[in-house]
Design a protein around this motif. Structure first.
Motif, short mmCIF file in Angstrom:
data_model
loop_
_atom_site.label_atom_id
_atom_site.label_comp_id
_atom_site.label_asym_id
_atom_site.label_seq_id
_atom_site.Cartn_x
_atom_site.Cartn_y
_atom_site.Cartn_z
N LEU A 130 0.83 -1.21 0.00
CA LEU A 130 0.00 0.00 0.00
C LEU A 130 0.87 1.26 0.00
O LEU A 130 0.50 2.28 -0.59
CB LEU A 130 -0.94 0.01 1.22
CG LEU A 130 -2.06 -1.03 1.21
CD1 LEU A 130 -2.91 -0.91 2.47
CD2 LEU A 130 -2.95 -0.87 -0.02
N TYR A 131 2.04 1.18 0.64
CA TYR A 131 2.95 2.34 0.68
C TYR A 131 3.46 2.67 -0.73
O TYR A 131 3.52 3.83 -1.13
CB TYR A 131 4.11 2.03 1.62
CG TYR A 131 4.99 3.19 1.97
CD1 TYR A 131 4.55 4.20 2.80
CD2 TYR A 131 6.28 3.26 1.46
CE1 TYR A 131 5.37 5.27 3.13
CE2 TYR A 131 7.12 4.32 1.78
CZ TYR A 131 6.66 5.32 2.62
OH TYR A 131 7.48 6.36 2.94
N GLN A 134 0.62 4.16 -2.64
CA GLN A 134 0.44 5.55 -2.20
C GLN A 134 1.48 6.45 -2.87
O GLN A 134 1.17 7.57 -3.31
CB GLN A 134 0.58 5.59 -0.67
CG GLN A 134 0.76 6.96 -0.05
CD GLN A 134 -0.56 7.56 0.42
OE1 GLN A 134 -1.63 7.17 -0.02
NE2 GLN A 134 -0.48 8.50 1.33
N ILE A 158 -7.76 11.92 1.21
CA ILE A 158 -7.49 10.48 1.23
C ILE A 158 -5.97 10.25 1.33
O ILE A 158 -5.52 9.38 2.08
CB ILE A 158 -8.06 9.82 -0.06
CG1 ILE A 158 -9.57 10.06 -0.13
CG2 ILE A 158 -7.74 8.33 -0.11
CD1 ILE A 158 -10.19 9.73 -1.48
N HIS A 159 -5.17 11.04 0.58
CA HIS A 159 -3.71 10.92 0.60
C HIS A 159 -3.17 11.17 2.02
O HIS A 159 -2.33 10.40 2.51
CB HIS A 159 -3.12 11.92 -0.39
CG HIS A 159 -1.63 11.92 -0.47
ND1 HIS A 159 -0.92 10.95 -1.17
CD2 HIS A 159 -0.69 12.75 0.06
CE1 HIS A 159 0.37 11.20 -1.06
NE2 HIS A 159 0.55 12.28 -0.32
N TYR A 161 -4.84 11.02 4.92
CA TYR A 161 -5.29 9.96 5.82
C TYR A 161 -4.49 8.68 5.61
O TYR A 161 -4.00 8.08 6.56
CB TYR A 161 -6.79 9.71 5.61
CG TYR A 161 -7.27 8.43 6.24
CD1 TYR A 161 -7.59 8.38 7.58
CD2 TYR A 161 -7.36 7.25 5.48
CE1 TYR A 161 -8.01 7.19 8.16
CE2 TYR A 161 -7.77 6.07 6.04
CZ TYR A 161 -8.10 6.04 7.39
OH TYR A 161 -8.49 4.87 7.96
N SER A 162 -4.36 8.24 4.35
CA SER A 162 -3.65 6.98 4.06
C SER A 162 -2.22 7.05 4.55
O SER A 162 -1.70 6.09 5.12
CB SER A 162 -3.61 6.71 2.56
OG SER A 162 -4.87 6.84 2.00
N LEU A 166 -0.90 4.57 7.32
CA LEU A 166 0.19 3.63 7.00
C LEU A 166 1.36 3.80 7.96
O LEU A 166 1.96 2.82 8.41
CB LEU A 166 0.65 3.84 5.55
CG LEU A 166 -0.20 3.15 4.49
CD1 LEU A 166 0.25 3.53 3.09
CD2 LEU A 166 -0.15 1.63 4.66
N ALA B 212 -8.98 1.56 11.33
CA ALA B 212 -8.87 2.40 10.13
C ALA B 212 -10.18 3.15 9.90
O ALA B 212 -10.17 4.35 9.59
CB ALA B 212 -8.54 1.54 8.92
N TRP B 216 -10.92 7.20 10.12
CA TRP B 216 -11.46 7.93 8.97
C TRP B 216 -12.70 8.73 9.40
O TRP B 216 -12.80 9.93 9.13
CB TRP B 216 -11.81 6.97 7.82
CG TRP B 216 -12.46 7.66 6.67
CD1 TRP B 216 -13.80 7.72 6.40
CD2 TRP B 216 -11.82 8.42 5.63
NE1 TRP B 216 -14.03 8.46 5.26
CE2 TRP B 216 -12.83 8.91 4.77
CE3 TRP B 216 -10.48 8.74 5.34
CZ2 TRP B 216 -12.55 9.69 3.64
CZ3 TRP B 216 -10.21 9.52 4.22
CH2 TRP B 216 -11.22 9.98 3.39
#
Lengths: 285, 285
Positions: A130-131, A134, A158-159, A161-162, A166, B212, B216
């Motif tokens: 996922l990293y 991203q 979203i960027h 938060y992710s 992560l 998660a 969010w």
């Protein structure tokens, strides 16, 4: 930022760097003093690179990448430069974490041990994948100059938060890794409070404190990089007032992210700039 | 909140509840089907309560306590009621986590095993202590009606940050706990992919996904409880316009937390209200 705010920021930044630096040093001492050392030969010496590279790259460098926009002395630099540094640090972290995975997979293969049975390995592998995703999406959406601003606006929350989720997941995975490594000590040595156990537990706490400071620094709204992408352009076209109007509208609507107001300013700056100088406009992104 | 926003919120809330509920069910299946079951007799049956109570109280109920202000159908309830529910759920989570600690300490004593040697136990114990401290401080600062509003204003960003950081730390601690439990399986059984290993790893992923979703939901500004503590009071004194002015000022200053604007409104409401009805004013806190 006020002088008091600046001093507070500097104090916590120094503390974060200290904890991050100590985490790397502790990991090196762990593998060089308590364990077998480092090497790239399929033995435990190669496995030990897994620890060093994960703490250095996936924890310390990722943490720095997260707060790079917050450094007040970079606020005069162009947004493009800061985005490149952010992406570059994250790319280094991604490469080190992948080399770190190679180290552990080759060590397992050489010793004929099974892979990917533990929760640590499941969560860790998902986090690395996922990293990288991203990183690629972040490059395409926020760095490629032809990416639509509407897409940037949708993707930004979203960027952010992710990225933070992560980072937290990586820290949790490292704490699981420390736990695994210490439970593998011979004859249940861990439960008799050996120096290595106390030392590696302390490393775990240092990493957690580093994470706590990075999260605090990155979530303080007063330490955010100012929203104007290029104030000289805004002023030359009377845009400062326009920028304020955007901020007021966002505030009254109060159902948009703060990062949206920054993007709105970026949209406004791009529109104004388009008439002026297209090449110059791109350098403000 | 728009209709689309409401549907998105509901969808993610249902998903969060599903993952949280499944985490509790998986933990029960783990101890009842794969392990020895539950009891309070110093044996492994008592230890198993540690798992059930931590996942139920310290993960699931704490997660619910975090998002309770975000439920749109509670926005008509008084702030005092919602604060009481938030505090009550956190108190239940704290009590269950303490009973859960008693279960593991008594089990260790009965089996003559050492305590507090692992990173899991260090981080977990610190988390429980800080959680109780957060609960007591939160009660004194935000629920006691005579707490100074200036103190609430200073404490709010710290309270929010500590709460979320502790929730993340608790999840990391649970993942370390799952790792420990599975590595204690006889004859390195974990590495041969036993059903119990796969099952408990899946439990770990479910808990991570629950976390998660909670993160969010709680960090979306558009899903925040509206800032007016009691809109009828504001309107009756022409306060709606005053409230808007406060929001604009905060936004232009842009070096204050969003929660500050809420507190500013609370200060304004309290000042206005003080002249009207002191007892009524307290019910809006």
């Amino acid at each position: 930022m006020t002088m008091d705010g600046y001093k507070g920021f500097l104090g916590l930044l120094v503390l974060a760097l200290l904890f991050g630096f100590l985490s790397v040093i502790f990991t090196l001492i762990w593998v060089l003093h308590y364990r077998e050392g480092l090497g790239w030969d399929g033995t435990a010496l190669q496995f030990n690179w897994h620890l060093v590279l994960m703490v250095t790259g996936f924890v310390f460098i990722q943490g720095l990448a997260i707060i790079v926009y917050r450094l007040p002395w970079t606020w005069k630099c162009s947004k493009l430069l800061m985005k490149s540094i952010h992406a570059g640090l994250n790319a280094v972290a991604a490469i080190l974490s992948i080399i770190s995975l190679v180290a552990v997979f080759e060590n397992r293969r050489a010793r004929n041990l099974p892979n990917l049975y533990s929760l640590h390995s499941w969560v860790g592998l998902i986090a690395v994948i996922l990293y990288v995703l991203q990183l690629v999406l972040g490059f395409c959406i926020f760095l490629l100059p032809w990416a639509p601003l509407s897409l940037r606006k949708i993707a930004m929350p979203i960027h952010v938060y992710s990225g933070l989720f992560l980072f937290g997941t990586v820290i949790a995975t490292v704490l699981m890794g420390v736990t695994e490594k210490l439970l593998f000590l011979e004859n249940n040595l861990y439960r008799s409070f050996p120096p290595e156990g106390i030392f590696a537990n302390t490393l775990g706490l240092l990493i957690l404190l580093f994470g706590a400071l990075i999260f605090w620094i990155v979530t303080r709204p007063q330490w955010k990089r100012p929203t104007e992408p290029d104030s000289s352009i805004l002023q030359s076209k009377g845009g400062a007032a326009e920028g304020m109007e955007v901020t007021i509208a966002v505030s009254l609507g109060s159902n948009m992210d703060k990062s949206d107001s920054e993007l709105n300013n970026e949209v406004a700056a791009r529109k104004r700039n388009f008439g002026l100088d297209e090449a110059g406009q791109r350098s403000t992104m």
